[in-house]
Design a protein around this motif. Structure first.
Motif, PDB file in Angstrom:
ATOM      1  N   UNK A 181       0.816  -1.213   0.000  1.00 48.89           N
ATOM      2  CA  UNK A 181       0.000   0.000   0.000  1.00 48.89           C
ATOM      3  C   UNK A 181       0.847   1.260   0.000  1.00 48.89           C
ATOM      4  N   UNK A 182       1.959   1.225  -0.702  1.00 47.76           N
ATOM      5  CA  UNK A 182       2.715   2.444  -0.908  1.00 47.76           C
ATOM      6  C   UNK A 182       2.534   2.918  -2.343  1.00 47.76           C
ATOM      7  N   UNK A 183       2.757   4.204  -2.561  1.00 50.87           N
ATOM      8  CA  UNK A 183       2.728   4.753  -3.909  1.00 50.87           C
ATOM      9  C   UNK A 183       4.095   4.537  -4.526  1.00 50.87           C
ATOM     10  N   UNK A 184       4.140   3.928  -5.713  1.00 53.23           N
ATOM     11  CA  UNK A 184       5.401   3.488  -6.279  1.00 53.23           C
ATOM     12  C   UNK A 184       6.124   4.549  -7.088  1.00 53.23           C
TER      13      UNK A 184
ATOM     14  N   UNK B 248      -0.612   4.437  -9.002  1.00 54.65           N
ATOM     15  CA  UNK B 248       0.434   3.475  -8.649  1.00 54.65           C
ATOM     16  C   UNK B 248       0.382   3.169  -7.163  1.00 54.65           C
ATOM     17  N   UNK B 249      -0.816   3.133  -6.624  1.00 57.22           N
ATOM     18  CA  UNK B 249      -1.003   2.992  -5.185  1.00 57.22           C
ATOM     19  C   UNK B 249      -1.095   1.570  -4.696  1.00 57.22           C
TER      20      UNK B 249
ATOM     21  N   UNK C  77      -4.881  -0.438  -5.926  1.00 54.52           N
ATOM     22  CA  UNK C  77      -5.116   0.168  -7.238  1.00 54.52           C
ATOM     23  C   UNK C  77      -5.133  -0.881  -8.332  1.00 54.52           C
ATOM     24  N   UNK C  78      -4.326  -1.935  -8.205  1.00 54.02           N
ATOM     25  CA  UNK C  78      -4.359  -3.008  -9.205  1.00 54.02           C
ATOM     26  C   UNK C  78      -5.703  -3.728  -9.147  1.00 54.02           C
ATOM     27  N   UNK C  79      -6.204  -3.965  -7.962  1.00 49.39           N
ATOM     28  CA  UNK C  79      -7.535  -4.550  -7.823  1.00 49.39           C
ATOM     29  C   UNK C  79      -8.567  -3.718  -8.578  1.00 49.39           C
TER      30      UNK C  79
ATOM     31  N   UNK D 259      -4.874  10.396  -2.733  1.00 49.93           N
ATOM     32  CA  UNK D 259      -5.718  10.059  -3.873  1.00 49.93           C
ATOM     33  C   UNK D 259      -5.281   8.773  -4.566  1.00 49.93           C
ATOM     34  N   UNK D 260      -4.102   8.257  -4.250  1.00 45.96           N
ATOM     35  CA  UNK D 260      -3.620   7.032  -4.888  1.00 45.96           C
ATOM     36  C   UNK D 260      -4.076   5.772  -4.175  1.00 45.96           C
ATOM     37  N   UNK D 261      -4.766   5.907  -3.066  1.00 47.61           N
ATOM     38  CA  UNK D 261      -5.165   4.735  -2.308  1.00 47.61           C
ATOM     39  C   UNK D 261      -6.390   4.070  -2.932  1.00 47.61           C
ATOM     40  N   UNK D 262      -6.638   2.841  -2.526  1.00 48.89           N
ATOM     41  CA  UNK D 262      -7.851   2.123  -2.947  1.00 48.89           C
ATOM     42  C   UNK D 262      -9.089   2.948  -2.659  1.00 48.89           C
TER      43      UNK D 262
END
Length: 488
Positions: free
Chosen positions: A50-53, A59-60, A64-66, A282-285
């Motif tokens: 759960x870090x922003x890459x 890229x969260x 975010x991939x989910x 804003x990058x979080x799920x």
């Protein structure tokens, strides 16, 4: 990958190893001198989820991939093209070999694999109790298996139980062979995945974790159940799912309405908790799925449920008109961010924990409900001798969602259809639909529902189309590794 492997962990909680050692100067000998230090390396993998890459908002981490995977399916229409990730809804981004998101997903999982490999390759020499070495190694093996599993599903062809699966998958990366590699076959990748999970399950026997962000034997068994289901090993998948769900109750009706953001929920098996000091805004799920989150993604394009899928939900289901609101454009009970858009079939399933831009909360990565659905599907497809077990699993789950649910007495075909509809409803928003379409060899069909053609753009994709495989990133992999062949 080799350079990435040296960056063992990322900034995290106060008990993490990086309080003492910077990520770009980790001495592997010191990290693996004892199990206490090695646990810091494992915590680094937990934190990576759960870090922003990078600088790209999308890229969260795993959350975010989910969300990307769900946007590729048909069960999450959007009322307007969002400022980010709209290209996934339109099936554009997954086909861009230079796209930021395809790069992020490839790097994300291979970075997890690289860090897991350092643990697997060094932990046996660390000082400390054998139980601690086993626990650390078991979790690293489970992470390596899970990351390879996600990669081969996304970038490789679907696993076909009736075929040899000699088509191209992804490179298998292990500690013993970190050099650049060609793509292994899909079958070879699954052989490695299963070997890692079998060993992880054995090593994690008896491990009692401190919180649900860590991988215990239940999580490893849950991974194995997912893999077996994807491989069409129906009976084995069902039995493994039964083992994975042992000790986990179902949530109460009241807990259905609490926002799906707390991993203390009794049916959550695996999750990661995003706290204020580690938030990625804003990058979080929840920056995309929190119906109360004040970001543009949720304000300007709230996530909806597929109207035809909604119509398949029983009138007495406790989630109906609560987790999704069919008259959401006018219904006053709908909660949105200030000035947020209201639309019919808007969801109220996920809430950001504090309603701020922080995007804090717990992301549901595995729940016992999923395991019951795997068991139900597996037993239903395994043959007539296990059909009653499938009916039992469905009844146990569905009576907690619909008090009026009647135990199925229909045919196996009818039961399987009911199970797959229940799966779509239960796991809506949790990253499964596109993967399910692919494993079941079903086409994408968004017609006849509440998809807006100008927003969704791609309304149909045939089963087996080349677009079911994401493009492998060009700059970081194709150009850097002459052994890699691009997807068609």
């Amino acid at each position: 990958m080799i350079l990435g492997s040296l960056m063992l962990v990322t900034p995290s909680c106060s008990d993490d190893y990086l309080e003492l050692f910077p990520t770009n100067a980790v001495d592997v000998g010191i990290v693996f001198s004892n199990t206490t230090n090695a646990m810091g390396a494992l915590n680094g993998i937990h934190r990576m989820l759960y870090e922003r890459f990078n600088s790209d908002q999308a890229s969260g981490g795993q959350g975010l991939i989910m969300h990307m995977l769900d946007l590729l399916g048909e069960d999450m229409p959007l009322p307007a093209r969002p400022n980010t990730l709209g290209g996934f809804m339109q099936w554009i981004n997954s086909g861009l070999e230079t796209g930021a998101e395809t790069i992020f997903v490839w790097q994300f999982y291979y970075r997890i694999i690289a860090n897991a490999n350092l643990i697997i390759g060094n932990i046996d020499g660390a000082e400390g109790p054998q139980s601690e070495r086993d626990m650390i190694k078991g979790q690293a093996l489970a992470y390596r298996a899970w990351a390879h599993f996600m990669l081969v599903q996304i970038y490789g062809k679907r696993y076909d139980p009736q075929e040899s699966n000699n088509n191209l998958g992804v490179p298998i990366m292990t500690f013993d062979s970190p050099e650049a590699k060609a793509r292994n076959t899909v079958e070879e990748v699954y052989v490695q995945i299963n070997a890692d999970l079998d060993l992880a399950i054995s090593l994690l026997d008896g491990y009692n974790r401190s919180n649900k962000s860590h991988i215990n034997q239940s999580v490893a068994r849950g991974f194995k159940a997912r893999v077996l289901l994807t491989q069409g090993q129906w009976g084995a998948a069902a039995q493994m799912a039964d083992l994975a769900s042992e000790g986990y109750a179902f949530m109460s009706t009241a807990q259905q309405y609490e926002g799906y953001n707390d991993y203390l929920n009794p049916e959550w098996i695996w999750s990661h908790k995003i706290i204020a000091s580690q938030q990625i805004n804003y990058s979080s799920f929840f920056g995309y799925m929190g119906c109360n989150h004040p970001g543009r993604a949720t304000s300007e394009s709230p996530r909806l449920i597929h109207s035809v899928l909604y119509s398949r939900m029983a009138a007495t289901d406790v989630r109906r008109d609560k987790l999704w609101i069919p008259d959401g454009a006018t219904n006053p009970i709908v909660i949105t961010p200030p000035s947020g858009m209201r639309r019919d079939y808007i969801h109220q399933k996920f809430f950001a924990e504090d309603g701020s831009t922080n995007g804090t909360g717990c992301v549901p990565c595995m729940r016992s409900a999923e395991m019951y659905l795997i068991a139900a599907e597996g037993y239903a497809k395994a043959g007539s001798s296990t059909l009653e077990l499938a009916r039992d699993r469905m009844f146990s789950l569905m009576r907690t969602r619909n008090p009026s649910y009647v135990r199925s007495i229909g045919s196996a075909t009818q039961l399987i259809d009911d199970i797959l509809i229940a799966r779509r409803l239960e796991l809506w928003g949790e990253g499964f639909r596109w993967l399910d379409l692919k494993r079941l060899n079903l086409p994408l069909d968004r017609t006849g529902a509440n998809h807006i053609a100008s927003v969704s753009s791609t309304m149909n994709v045939p089963a087996g189309d080349n677009r079911w495989q994401w493009k492998i990133p060009r700059n970081i992999e194709i150009n850097a590794n002459p052994l890699i062949i691009q997807n068609p």
